[in-house]
Write a protein that holds these residues in place. Structure first.
Motif: not given
Length: 547
Positions: A487, A490, A494
Motif C-alpha cells: 500500500e 502504491d 503514484d
C-alpha cells in the motif's frame, strides 16, 4: 494529559514471556553450592541479624555456616545422639537445639559453651523455638507434649498435653508471645494459651495426614496460619478478635474454631518444610518429591518451581533474600546465592540511615508499625461508635501529607515527532536499523489513521526516498507486513510517477521490488498447484478406503 506512546500493531500479537516476574527473580539465585554431609540435614535456620549466618543440624552436630563463603565457622558437638531443630536467637548470640536424647540445650554461639540444659521430655525433641521476648523457649517432642521453658531459671513453666501423636512443629505467635501454635502427627493443629495451658483452637488438617510443619504470618493483628500435611498446604483463618484484649496486656486473643480458607495440592509427595521469603510476600515449600514450590501470598498460585537432586527435609531463606538453603535426605546441603542490585542495596542503606535519624514519617506510619489488621480493626470500632471512616494515612498523621515525585516516561524520538505533528521526521526516525520493523509499520499505520502518510512522503528527493524504498523492498514479501508495504509503495509510485526514470538509484530499488513481488507471486501459484494435487491424492485415498 500525557502523550500516549505509539501503540502496537493490532494484527501483531504481543509476545508474552512464559517467565513471570517471580520466576525471573528466582532465576537470579545462581551460584549454587552443594555441600555433602554423611547424614540428612534435619533443620536449617538463618540468624535474623547480619551477617545472617545459618545453623544446620546433621547427625550429632550443629554447624554454623557463613552464607557468603559457604564455610563452617562454628561446630558444636555436645550431643549424645542426633541433634534436631536448631534456632538462632534474634540477637544472634544464642542458639537452641533439641536431640534424640530428649534434652533441650542452649549454647553461646561465640564460645560454643552449654549455657542451659533442660530435661523433661521422654522422647526425641524435634523442634525448639525462642519466644519473641527472648526469655522463653518452646520445645515439641515425640512424647506428644510441648513444654514452655524459662531460660533464666532453667525450669519448665508450662506443659501442653493434648496431642495424641508425635509433635513435629511448633511456633510462637508473632503478635502474642503467650500463644503457641503446634502441629502433630495426629492430623491436628492446636493453638495454645500459655497462661492457662489449654488449647484455644483445634483444627483438623485432614484424616491420616500428619502435620509436618506450620507457619504464622508476622505482624500485629495477623490471624493467618499455614500448615503442611501430606502433599497438601492449607491456609487457616484463626479468627482473631480483640474482644479478649485488656488494657493491661495490650494483646489480642484468639477465639473460634479456625477455618481452612485454602487447600493447595501442588506437590506429588509429602511437604516436609516451609519458609517465608525475607519480605513475607512468598511462601516456599519443600517436599519429598525433590521440589521446592514458591507461592505468591496474594492469590496462592505457584509462581516458580525449583528441582533438587534428593528429597528435601529442611528449607530456609535468609532475611535479606540473598540466600536459599535446602537440606536433603542424602546429606546434601544446597545453598543458592543472589547478588542484590546496586539500587536495592542503596535503598536498604537509605532506609537504615533514615531510621537512625528518627525521621517522622517512618515512626508515624501506623500501618508499618501495627499492621493493616490493627488499622482495619480500629476503623471498624470507630464506625460502630458512629465515627466517620478514616484512611490509614489520615489516622497516622492528620495534618501531614507526602507529595510523590512521579517520573514521566521518556518518549522515543518518533513519539516526540508525532507529538509535534512532524510526520516526515517521525517516518525517518523509524527507518534506522535500531528500530524493529513491527515498530516502523506501527508508525506507518498511525500515519494512515491520521491521514498523514502523504504528508510524510511528500517533498522528498532521491536521497531521502532511498531508505524508505529499501525498507519496503525488504519486507514486501513478509506475510506480516506485505499488505501494508504494498500500500505504501502504491502511494509512493503514484506521488512520484512523473519523475521516475530520472534517478538510477531509485529505479534500481523499484526494479528489485518488482522482481521480488513477481517471484512471490510465482511461488504462491506453485503452492496452490501443490495444494490442489495433494487434495486430489487424499480424496482418492479416502475413496479407495470406503470401497
Amino acid at each position: 494529559m500525557d502523550f500516549l506512546p505509539l501503540p502496537k500493531l493490532p494484527q501483531q500479537r504481543a509476545v508474552v514471556s512464559s517467565v513471570n516476574p517471580h520466576s525471573r527473580y528466582y532465576h537470579s539465585f545462581r551460584h549454587p553450592l552443594f555441600i555433602r554431609h554423611h547424614n540428612p540435614i534435619t533443620s536449617i535456620h538463618f540468624s535474623p541479624t547480619r551477617p545472617h549466618r545459618f545453623a544446620i543440624t546433621t547427625s550429632s552436630r550443629l554447624l554454623v555456616y557463613a552464607p557468603k563463603t559457604g564455610k563452617v565457622v562454628k561446630t558444636i558437638t555436645r550431643f549424645k545422639d542426633n541433634a534436631r531443630g536448631a534456632e538462632i536467637r534474634k540477637d544472634g548470640k544464642l542458639v537452641v537445639a533439641g536431640g534424640d536424647d530428649g534434652l533441650v540445650q542452649v549454647f553461646d554461639l561465640n564460645s560454643r559453651a552449654i549455657l542451659r540444659t533442660m530435661k523433661g521430655h521422654d522422647a526425641p525433641v524435634h523442634v525448639t523455638r525462642f519466644s519473641t521476648t527472648n526469655t522463653e523457649i518452646i520445645s515439641a517432642s515425640d512424647d506428644a507434649t510441648l513444654k514452655l521453658w524459662d531460660i533464666p531459671s532453667q525450669t519448665c513453666v508450662q506443659t501442653f498435653s493434648g496431642h495424641t501423636d508425635y509433635v513435629r512443629s511448633a511456633i510462637f505467635s508473632p503478635s502474642n508471645p503467650q500463644l503457641v501454635l503446634s502441629g502433630s502427627y495426629d492430623s491436628t493443629i492446636r493453638l495454645w494459651d500459655a497462661r492457662t495451658g489449654q488449647d484455644e483452637i483445634v483444627m483438623s488438617h485432614g484424616s491420616n495426614l500428619p502435620v509436618e510443619d506450620i507457619l504464622m504470618f508476622p505482624g500485629a493483628g495477623s490471624n493467618v496460619a499455614l500448615s503442611a500435611g501430606g502433599p497438601i498446604l492449607r491456609v487457616w483463618d484463626l479468627a482473631m478478635v480483640s474482644s479478649g484484649a485488656t488494657e493491661e496486656d495490650g494483646m489480642s486473643s484468639f477465639s473460634g474454631k479456625g477455618k481452612c480458607v485454602r487447600a493447595l495440592s501442588n506437590h506429588q509427595k509429602t511437604i516436609s518444610c516451609m519458609s517465608f521469603d525475607g519480605e513475607r510476600r512468598r511462601v516456599l515449600t519443600g517436599g519429598l518429591d525433590m521440589m521446592v514450590k514458591v507461592y505468591d501470598v496474594e492469590d496462592w498460585k505457584v509462581v516458580h518451581t525449583m528441582r533438587y537432586p534428593a528429597p528435601i527435609l529442611s528449607l530456609a531463606v535468609s532475611p535479606d533474600d540473598t540466600h536459599i538453603a535446602a537440606g536433603m535426605t542424602d546429606g546434601t546441603l544446597s545453598l543458592r546465592r543472589r547478588d542484590p542490585k546496586a539500587a536495592e542495596l542503596a535503598a536498604q542503606e537509605a532506609k537504615k540511615s533514615v531510621l537512625s535519624t528518627g525521621a517522622y514519617e517512618y515512626f508515624a506510619d501506623i500501618e508499618s508499625v501495627f499492621g493493616t489488621g490493627h488499622i482495619k480493626s480500629a476503623q471498624q470500632d470507630g464506625q460502630a461508635q458512629g465515627q466517620p471512616r478514616q484512611s490509614a494515612k489520615a489516622m497516622a498523621a492528620v495534618e501531614e501529607f507526602r507529595v510523590e515525585n512521579v517520573r514521566r516516561k521518556k518518549l522515543k524520538d518518533y513519539d516526540k515527532f508525532l507529538k509535534t505533528f512532524k510526520y516526515g521526521a517521525a517516518l525517518d526516525a523509524v527507518m534506522v536499523k535500531t528500530v524493529r520493523p513491527v515498530t516502523a509499520f506501527a508508525l506507518i499505520q498511525e500515519l494512515i489513521l491520521r491521514d498523514g502518510l502523504r504528508i510524510a512522503l511528500g517533498g522528498r528527493d532521491d536521497v531521502t526516498l532511498e531508505p524508505i524504498l529499501n525498507f519496503l523492498a525488504r519486507h514486501i514479501d513478509d506475510s506480516r507486513f506485505g499488505g501494508m508495504a504494498a500500500e505504501v509503495a502504491d502511494v509512493l509510485i503514484d506521488m512520484y510517477s512523473s519523475v521516475l526514470g530520472q534517478s538510477p538509484l531509485i529505479d534500481d530499488i523499484i526494479s528489485k521490488m518488482q522482481k521480488k513481488v513477481h517471484f512471490e507471486l510465482q511461488f504462491q501459484k506453485q503452492l496452490l498447484g501443490l495444494n490442489g494435487a495433494l487434495e486430489m491424492v487424499l480424496a482418492q485415498a479416502a475413496l479407495s478406503q470406503t470401497t
